[in-house]
Design an enzyme around this catalytic site. Structure first.
Site, PDB file in Angstrom:
ATOM      1  N   SER A  62      -2.770   6.421   6.632  1.00  0.00           N
ATOM      2  CA  SER A  62      -2.035   5.321   7.241  1.00  0.00           C
ATOM      3  C   SER A  62      -2.784   4.792   8.452  1.00  0.00           C
ATOM      4  CB  SER A  62      -0.634   5.788   7.670  1.00  0.00           C
ATOM      5  OG  SER A  62       0.023   4.796   8.437  1.00  0.00           O
ATOM      6  N   SER A 104       0.893   3.608   2.414  1.00  0.00           N
ATOM      7  CA  SER A 104       0.923   4.224   3.742  1.00  0.00           C
ATOM      8  C   SER A 104       2.290   4.758   4.126  1.00  0.00           C
ATOM      9  CB  SER A 104       0.434   3.234   4.802  1.00  0.00           C
ATOM     10  OG  SER A 104       1.375   2.192   4.984  1.00  0.00           O
ATOM     11  N   LYS A 129       5.952   0.359   9.234  1.00  0.00           N
ATOM     12  CA  LYS A 129       5.743   1.762   9.596  1.00  0.00           C
ATOM     13  C   LYS A 129       7.093   2.339  10.040  1.00  0.00           C
ATOM     14  CE  LYS A 129       1.299   1.325   8.992  1.00  0.00           C
ATOM     15  NZ  LYS A 129       0.622   1.920   7.823  1.00  0.00           N
ATOM     16  N   SER A 158       0.837  -1.206   0.000  1.00  0.00           N
ATOM     17  CA  SER A 158       0.000   0.000   0.000  1.00  0.00           C
ATOM     18  C   SER A 158       0.871   1.255   0.000  1.00  0.00           C
ATOM     19  CB  SER A 158      -0.917   0.004   1.226  1.00  0.00           C
ATOM     20  OG  SER A 158      -0.157   0.235   2.404  1.00  0.00           O
TER      21      SER A 158
END
Length: 271
Positions: free
Chosen positions: A235, A73, A128, A71
């Site tokens: 996100s 994010s 992340k 993705s």
């Protein structure tokens, strides 16, 4: 996690068959026949697969593991379709599957891009950036991050346009062109870029994101980390589902090794 478990099962089965053949089966075949006797197909396969699977399993479990970014994010640092490598020993050597540290080496540092097991469903891996370390006091209000009372500097670079998939009123997905601000951010020793949109996010009542929007300061518990995506307004991260436990850590992302659509990204380091 499931793939590692599958590899472990194949490794144990092939190794057990090979060992059983050496200790028992081969002697029985030789005793019941004259001259050389060919190994059965399952022994041949086990002898061929075991060393390869052992090597791959060892490398993936203790040294480096590949992942694909699914993705946006982590834009602009990582794009959907990037194939990355993750250092598996930076945060300590861990028992495969159980993910328990048996040889401590280091801990996540503020600014690291890290892979971890998604807290609500540990069978899924997420990526992340480490924003808050154990004991840190986090504030995030009006798009501004503050850690332990220190405002994290942001410098505008330029507008950033990209296509965002959204669901229309019928529930069908469609691509919409959006424009965000591309900013430079300094987290500890790491200088990286983030995207900030001119929108106000909505979070579930009582969630970390909702508390932060209300101006509350959140303290990161011991053994936990506060994670955020570089695409700050697109996100699902600690603002939505909470902290990342030390027991869910997988490793630190450090290298882009392939991208089918953007070859110029191959070989870029991740910081």
């Amino acid at each position: 996690m499931y793939f590692a478990m599958f590899m472990l099962v194949i490794l144990l089965v092939s190794g057990a068959i090979w060992l059983l053949d050496i200790v028992v089966l081969r002697k029985k075949r030789q005793a019941s026949a004259l001259g050389e006797v060919a190994d059965p197909w399952y022994v041949e396969y086990s002898k061929s697969f075991f060393p390869v699977i052992l090597l791959v399993f060892t490398v993936r479990s203790f040294i480096v593991e590949p992942f694909k970014i699914p993705s946006g994010s982590m834009m602009p640092t990582l794009l959907a379709g990037d194939y990355i490598l993750v250092n598996k020993f930076t945060y300590g050597l861990r028992v495969p599957i159980l993910n328990k540290v048996f040889y401590p080496i280091g801990q996540p540092q503020r600014g690291d891009v890290f892979v971890f097991h998604y807290p609500p469903d540990p069978s899924i891996d997420y990526i992340k950036r480490v924003v808050g370390l154990p004991g840190d006091k986090i504030e995030y209000h009006d798009k501004q991050l503050t850690i332990n009372g220190q405002v994290v500097s942001l410098d505008f670079i330029k507008p950033y346009q990209y296509a965002l998939n959204v669901n229309d009123e019928t529930g069908d997905a469609r691509a919409v062109d959006v424009t965000a601000s591309r900013l430079s951010e300094q987290l500890g020793a790491v200088k990286h870029e983030v995207l900030v949109h001119d929108i106000m996010n909505q979070y579930a009542p009582g969630s970390p994101g909702d508390r932060l929007m209300q101006g509350e300061t959140i303290t990161v518990p011991e053994g936990q980390y506060f994670a955020m995506g570089d695409n700050r307004d697109n996100s699902s991260d600690s603002r939505v589902w909470g902290f990342v436990s030390e027991q869910y850590l997988v490793g630190r992302a450090f290298f882009i090794w392939f991208n089918f659509d953007q070859w110029h990204r191959i070989g870029q380091s991740i910081g």
